[in-house]
Design an enzyme around this catalytic site. Structure first.
Site, mmCIF file in Angstrom:
data_model
loop_
_atom_site.group_PDB
_atom_site.id
_atom_site.type_symbol
_atom_site.label_atom_id
_atom_site.label_comp_id
_atom_site.label_asym_id
_atom_site.label_seq_id
_atom_site.Cartn_x
_atom_site.Cartn_y
_atom_site.Cartn_z
ATOM 1 N N GLU A 161 -0.163 -1.111 5.665
ATOM 2 C CA GLU A 161 0.901 -0.711 6.593
ATOM 3 C C GLU A 161 0.802 0.760 6.953
ATOM 4 O O GLU A 161 1.233 1.166 8.035
ATOM 5 C CB GLU A 161 2.273 -1.010 5.972
ATOM 6 C CG GLU A 161 3.456 -0.846 6.906
ATOM 7 C CD GLU A 161 4.027 0.584 6.939
ATOM 8 O OE1 GLU A 161 4.841 0.875 7.853
ATOM 9 O OE2 GLU A 161 3.674 1.388 6.054
ATOM 10 N N ASP A 216 0.811 -1.215 0.000
ATOM 11 C CA ASP A 216 0.000 0.000 0.000
ATOM 12 C C ASP A 216 0.842 1.262 0.000
ATOM 13 O O ASP A 216 2.039 1.248 0.322
ATOM 14 C CB ASP A 216 -0.964 0.003 1.187
ATOM 15 C CG ASP A 216 -0.257 0.007 2.539
ATOM 16 O OD1 ASP A 216 0.750 -0.714 2.685
ATOM 17 O OD2 ASP A 216 -0.722 0.722 3.455
#
Length: 357
Positions: free
Chosen positions: A130, A76
């Site tokens: 994350e 991400d």
């Protein structure tokens, strides 16, 4: 930009593959298309066993080697800031996620595809979320649901580190110092007790605070205790009866969370202290044989990691870990985020030498 129907070609060089990944939008919570592409690309290689949990993809070799090394990276990015599609200027690749951390993911994918016979068994972990709240972190979900997938003797998190080994990470703790007073009309302030004024002593203690420096495995960690927010005030004509100072304690990994909390409470003895969140640090583990070999292969130089990363999660379940990736940490999340293409190549070459020599 790459579309969900665009397959990933892992035979591309690291820089070109990084650009393909960057052009594949994957803001936190929207990683499914990229996770699908990563899974499909890895399943094309018969030397890998590939598993998936949610938008987390894990690929492993099973060659019976004496050691297992885990390489991890998150898929991400933070929200796009008008910085897609990617573009190249000389040696620099610009775009959302170039440094944090699709350049590291590209290195992982290249190694996974091109090392069928490594000298150590390898596990490659690609995980989601994350960059957002800890409870959404895909690595945490894997640790809870499939801990056997994360078993290893040593881990490398390819977070941006400027192609330099950064050992362990600091712990972090936030706490609120609550100050009380008596509310009154500001025209008759002597009838009240200004809670905001009481913050002066709290700020004074912070100004006089001498942060500790500690050496662990030859790396110097610097602690810090700082005010990061002050909340108080009722109206423009009211003496406030409450003020809250929020502090952030960044502590060396030789302290536990309990030790860190004890220290914060000692610094602010006499005040009401509420810990609002915390995360443990991670010891660098550079004395481990695998870590020593890794250091030798990457130039023999390491520095302490200032900040928190998911190496702390590995440390929590007994796997020593370091940060080592081609991105630049100071460029993460910036509108002009970029990475060095030569650093991508260098990182891949060094890891390849370590895993084949």
């Amino acid at each position: 930009m790459s579309s969900p129907n665009t397959p990933l070609d892992l035979t591309l060089d690291g820089g070109t593959l990084t650009a393909r990944l960057v052009d594949f939008p994957s803001v936190s919570g929207d990683e499914q298309a990229l996770a699908d592409a990563v899974e499909a690309a890895l399943r094309a290689y018969p030397h890998l066993t590939v598993d998936r949990h949610g938008n987390n993809v894990v690929a492993r070799t099973d060659l019976g080697r004496a050691e297992r090394i885990l390489l991890a990276g998150h898929l991400d990015t933070v929200p796009i800031a008008d910085n897609l599609p990617s573009h190249v200027e000389g040696d620099l690749l610009y775009g959302c996620g170039t440094s944090d951390m699709k350049s590291g993911v590209a290195v992982q994918l290249r190694l996974a595809a091109t090392l069928p016979e490594p000298n150590r068994d390898l596990t490659f972990v690609f995980y989601d979320c994350e960059e957002v709240e800890a409870h959404r972190n895909g690595l945490g979900h894997l640790a809870a649901e499939h801990p056997d997938w994360l078993a290893a003797d040593f881990a490398v998190l390819l977070e941006p580190s400027g192609a330099t080994v950064e050992g362990g990470c600091q712990g972090t703790m936030r706490a609120q110092i609550r100050l009380t007073g008596v509310r009154a009309h500001s025209a008759r302030s002597w009838l009240g007790d200004n809670a905001i004024h009481h913050a002066a002593e709290v700020l004074g203690r912070l100004a006089r605070y001498q942060p500790r420096r500690v050496e662990i495995d030859g790396l110097e960690y610097r602690e810090g205790l700082n005010a990061v927010r002050i909340d108080g005030g009722v109206a423009g004509n009211v003496i406030p009866d409450e003020c809250v100072v929020t502090v952030n304690f960044r502590f060396a990994p030789d302290r536990s969370e309990a030790d860190a909390e004890k220290h914060v409470r000692e610094v602010f003895e006499g005040y009401e202290v509420t810990v609002t969140d915390s995360a443990p640090g991670a010891l660098p583990g550079l004395a481990q044989p695998a870590a020593q070999a890794f250091l030798a292969a990457t130039g023999g130089v390491a520095r302490a990691k200032f900040g928190w990363t998911d190496v702390a999660r590995f440390s929590a379940f007994g796997v020593p870990a370091v940060n080592y990736g081609p991105g630049e940490p100071n460029l993460a999340h910036k509108r002009d985020e970029h990475c060095s293409l030569s650093a991508v190549t260098e990182t891949e070459q060094r890891l390849r030498a370590w895993l084949t020599s």
